[in-house]
Design an enzyme around this catalytic site. Structure first.
Site, PDB file in Angstrom:
ATOM      1  N   LYS A 114       0.844  -1.196   0.000  1.00 24.85           N
ATOM      2  CA  LYS A 114       0.000   0.000   0.000  1.00 24.85           C
ATOM      3  C   LYS A 114       0.882   1.249   0.000  1.00 24.85           C
ATOM      4  O   LYS A 114       1.885   1.309   0.696  1.00 24.85           O
ATOM      5  CB  LYS A 114      -0.894   0.011   1.241  1.00 24.85           C
ATOM      6  CG  LYS A 114      -2.040  -0.991   1.170  1.00 24.85           C
ATOM      7  CD  LYS A 114      -3.160  -0.486   0.272  1.00 24.85           C
ATOM      8  CE  LYS A 114      -4.084  -1.602  -0.147  1.00 24.85           C
ATOM      9  NZ  LYS A 114      -4.978  -2.020   0.876  1.00 24.85           N
ATOM     10  N   HIS A 694      -2.202 -12.179  -8.288  1.00 30.96           N
ATOM     11  CA  HIS A 694      -2.142 -10.947  -9.083  1.00 30.96           C
ATOM     12  C   HIS A 694      -1.261 -11.113 -10.309  1.00 30.96           C
ATOM     13  O   HIS A 694      -1.109 -10.198 -11.101  1.00 30.96           O
ATOM     14  CB  HIS A 694      -1.648  -9.787  -8.218  1.00 30.96           C
ATOM     15  CG  HIS A 694      -2.525  -9.556  -7.035  1.00 30.96           C
ATOM     16  ND1 HIS A 694      -2.366 -10.258  -5.860  1.00 30.96           N
ATOM     17  CD2 HIS A 694      -3.604  -8.761  -6.864  1.00 30.96           C
ATOM     18  CE1 HIS A 694      -3.296  -9.867  -5.004  1.00 30.96           C
ATOM     19  NE2 HIS A 694      -4.060  -8.971  -5.588  1.00 30.96           N
TER      20      HIS A 694
END
EC number: 2.1.1.14
Length: 754
Positions: A114, A694
């Site tokens: 993040k 991902h």
């Protein structure tokens, strides 16, 4: 008075960049076509910003995937495993972003984290060979010259040396030490080249300065910049901060050779106090971040003008600026035809924030009261209703015991073992299954009222049947229904809760080509009817195996929405928690034995300074999660899932969430979390995520077996679940089925050895 922005959204008004890159990934377009699409977007954005009357227009804020990766590539900070693939520059760049599996090799992608306290994810650069660090890229120069061709003297934007250095994952101390010297030389060379091009301003983003800085951090920052700023020559340097204030270093910055300082007056709680206490340097320009780059509500010009007036007591050299990059808000409200104008007038997306900066500049540059100011103040009269007395009363009636689940975790574990009868190392997935084009078109047709509710439901029920069948054939132990009815894990719940508003085109980049459409929390939140109950009951009726109920937790719903600014985040979260609690109890009453309440974004709004962690966040975020599940019986197993984040320093607080099972996204970070789990004797059962979803890579049985063995070396076998590291929505079915088959085969192989 002039104005500026830090950065602009790069995905385009209608996600053009996303679709252009995905086309390239699918071999449906050439490299040249992709790069042309990207250039066209840049030109469009620059012209838009120029037309809006912005004086300091950024360049090099555009990226094909991630701006941290761009900075790393600019300075050749590329791990040997990617260099050894012998791909061209663009494909090497994407190999770092997504991993690579092909004739040139098989490598995983860079870890993803993040970006500070936002929902944007950056790629963590890896450095195993500092010898090769040098200014080898030319993106920053090319894009400056592109803007120049349009007659725009842009302000190139780049991550500063201190923040970049702090974000890199180095192989060892020796590599790190050499990298410090090499990176400094590379930045000096960058300054020289920008001087050759006669660039006026360079913006260096140093958001790392808003963390709690150690003496070593401050010494490192000073070491870098005392040398670097000696080489700036005619180049003017703006040191830009965001997401907080500079309390640990502000006085030193006033004495530095920077030409301008960018301060955040939205999230920087002490930014104004610092200026009031220490003043501002006469030889510097203050870039004042007063337009909120993170939220979508219109700026109240009265408040902004009051702030500017206060700042003018200390300096007249002020440039109006955004608080952070506009990457974190949608593109423009002009695409919102369905939202009532009484709401829409109160919103400002990226393009509208340009207008706000233009207005404020005009108001400040005019002598009499400007009609733009009066028009802005009119916006805040006759605001649509936000309050719900029933919700307020319910919150007021909450008691201490509503936040505590009984019996204890230890007692529940024994009861659940007997009740659920699961094998050792139970296998499951995180929740969503691939959403093919027909799933999306079915949902769209239903939203556009082109098909009936019955047709919509029957279609999804068929998909659920297929999903359950696939999982049973693969041999998973705990199943999911696939979430075919959901567009997004937050938007779906918001659409079914009172108090939310939705945009048609409010897309925001989460990472790479992944965009999300955050809901807007407008009013008090409540649940008016069951949301997931019918789907979960239907799915469970199809199998003798346990099918998990799937919900999104209150903290994640809050953190992945645009929050209200008229009440506290705590109150907003507790309202959502009560609504989700009602859903949990309905699922339990319907016979759902395992209920997963995802808190994917728990870490996201954790204050960047440790001293604020508890008082400003954890002291209400953890109890809000407890409120959701405290009413269930001991035999009902509560799961939660958490996405890309660093958890090591809040694991005790995560344990206090009192879930029975927690799955983490840990595969990209090489399962480094396990050592901490072991060290603190983490009591909750865990699924650390055995492969990265991902990336399009399919992990082999051998690779998965090694990962499971690695987990078993750290944690007791009774505590471990085996699962992918996140939902499978964005992957293709062929990848998913092969990967899950390999996961089950590897687990069975390990079970036989235990």
């Amino acid at each position: 008075m002039k104005n500026s922005i830090i950065s602009y959204p790069r995905i385009g008004a209608n996600r053009e960049l996303k679709f252009a890159i995905e086309k390239y990934f699918k071999n449906q377009s050439s490299k040249e076509e992709l790069l042309k699409s990207a250039k066209d977007l840049r030109i469009r954005h620059w012209q838009e910003i120029q037309k809006a009357g912005i004086d300091f227009i950024p360049s090099n804020d555009f990226s094909l995937y991630d701006n941290v990766l761009d900075a790393a590539v600019l300075f050749n900070i590329v791990h040997t495993k990617y260099k050894n693939l012998n791909l061209d520059a663009l494909d090497e760049y994407f190999a770092q972003s997504r991993g690579y599996q092909g004739e040139n090799g098989d490598v995983t992608a860079l870890a993803m984290k993040k970006w500070f306290n936002t929902n944007y994810h950056y790629l963590v650069p890896e450095c195993d060979n500092a010898d090769i660090i040098a200014l080898t890229g030319d993106k920053i120069f090319k894009e400056y010259l592109e803007a120049k061709e349009l007659g725009i003297e842009s302000k190139p934007v780049l991550i500063g040396i201190f923040t970049l250095f702090k974000l890199i994952a180095f192989k060892d101390e020796k590599t790190q030490k050499l990298a410090k010297e090499k990176l400094l030389n590379a930045y000096i060379e960058l300054f020289d080249k920008l001087n050759e091009l006669k660039v006026t301003w360079l913006e260096l983003d140093e958001p790392y300065l808003v963390y709690d800085l150690s003496k070593e951090d401050i010494a490192l920052f000073e070491e870098f910049y005392q040398e670097l700023l000696n080489h700036k020559k005619d180049l003017k340097i703006l040191l830009q901060s965001y997401f907080g204030d500079l309390r640990d270093i502000y006085p030193k910055l006033l004495e530095s050779k920077f030409d301008a300082l960018g301060l955040d007056f939205i999230e920087g709680k002490q930014s104004l106090a610092l200026v009031q206490q220490y003043g501002f340097a006469k030889d510097k320009i203050l870039f004042g971040g007063l337009i909120n780059g993170k939220n979508i509500y219109a700026n109240d010009y009265a408040k902004s003008l009051k702030l500017i007036k206060e700042l003018q007591k200390y300096t007249q050299n002020i440039i109006l600026n955004t608080s952070c990059s506009l990457l974190h808000v949608p593109y423009s409200t002009e695409f919102e035809s369905k939202l009532d104008s009484s709401y829409l007038k109160l919103f400002a997306f990226a393009k509208e924030k340009l207008q706000e900066l233009k207005d404020l500049k005009e108001i400040l540059n005019s002598s009499e009261e400007n009609p733009l100011f009066r028009a802005n103040q009119e916006l805040f009269k006759n605001i649509p209703e936000r309050l719900d007395e029933k919700v307020k009363a319910r919150l007021k009636a909450l008691k201490k015991e509503d936040f505590t689940r009984t019996p204890s975790f230890k007692e529940r574990a024994l009861i659940q073992k007997e009740f659920l009868k699961l094998p050792l190392l139970p296998t499951t997935t995180i929740g969503s299954f691939p959403q093919s084009a027909d799933v999306r078109s079915n949902r769209l047709a239903f939203k556009q009222e082109k098909i009936s509710a019955q047709n919509y439901t029957e279609f999804n029920q068929q998909k659920i049947k297929e999903c359950i069948q696939i999982q049973e054939e693969i041999g998973l132990d705990v199943l999911v229904h696939g979430e075919f009815e959901r567009n997004d894990m937050v938007e779906y719940f918001g659409e079914n809760l009172k108090g939310f508003l939705f945009t048609q085109n409010g897309w925001v980049q989460s990472y790479g080509t992944r965009c999300v459409k955050p809901p807007v929390i407008w009013g008090d939140v409540s649940r008016t009817k069951p949301i997931t109950l019918a789907w979960s009951k239907f799915a469970q009726s199809l199998s003798q195996k346990i099918v998990k109920g799937m919900l999104t937790g209150p903290v994640t719903i809050l953190n992945w929405s645009f929050p209200r600014e008229d009440i506290s985040l705590k109150e907003s979260t507790e309202q959502i928690a009560l609504a989700i609690r009602d859903e949990v109890l309905d699922l339990e009453n319907a016979g759902i034995k395992i209920i997963q309440i995802d808190e994917a974004a728990l870490r996201e709004k954790l204050p960047l300074r440790k001293s604020d962690w508890h008082s400003e966040y954890l002291d209400w975020a953890i109890p809000a999660f407890n409120l959701v599940h405290s009413g269930v019986k001991a035999k009902t197993q509560i799961h939660t899932h958490m996405c890309y984040s660093e958890f090591s320093d809040i694991l005790k607080e995560i344990d206090a969430m009192d879930a029975d099972v927690i799955s983490f996204e840990a595969s990209r970070s090489n399962l480094s979390l396990l050592d901490t789990l072991k060290a603190i004797r983490f009591k909750t059962e865990v699924g650390p995520g055995v492969y990265d979803i991902h990336s399009p890579r399919v992990p082999s049985v051998e690779e998965l077996s090694l990962t499971i063995e690695k987990i078993l070396n750290k944690l007791p076998k009774e505590q471990i679940w085996i699962n992918p590291d996140c939902g499978l929505k964005t992957r293709a079915y062929e990848e998913v089925i092969t990967s899950l088959k390999n996961l089950v085969t590897a687990t069975q192989k390990i079970r036989e050895q235990l």
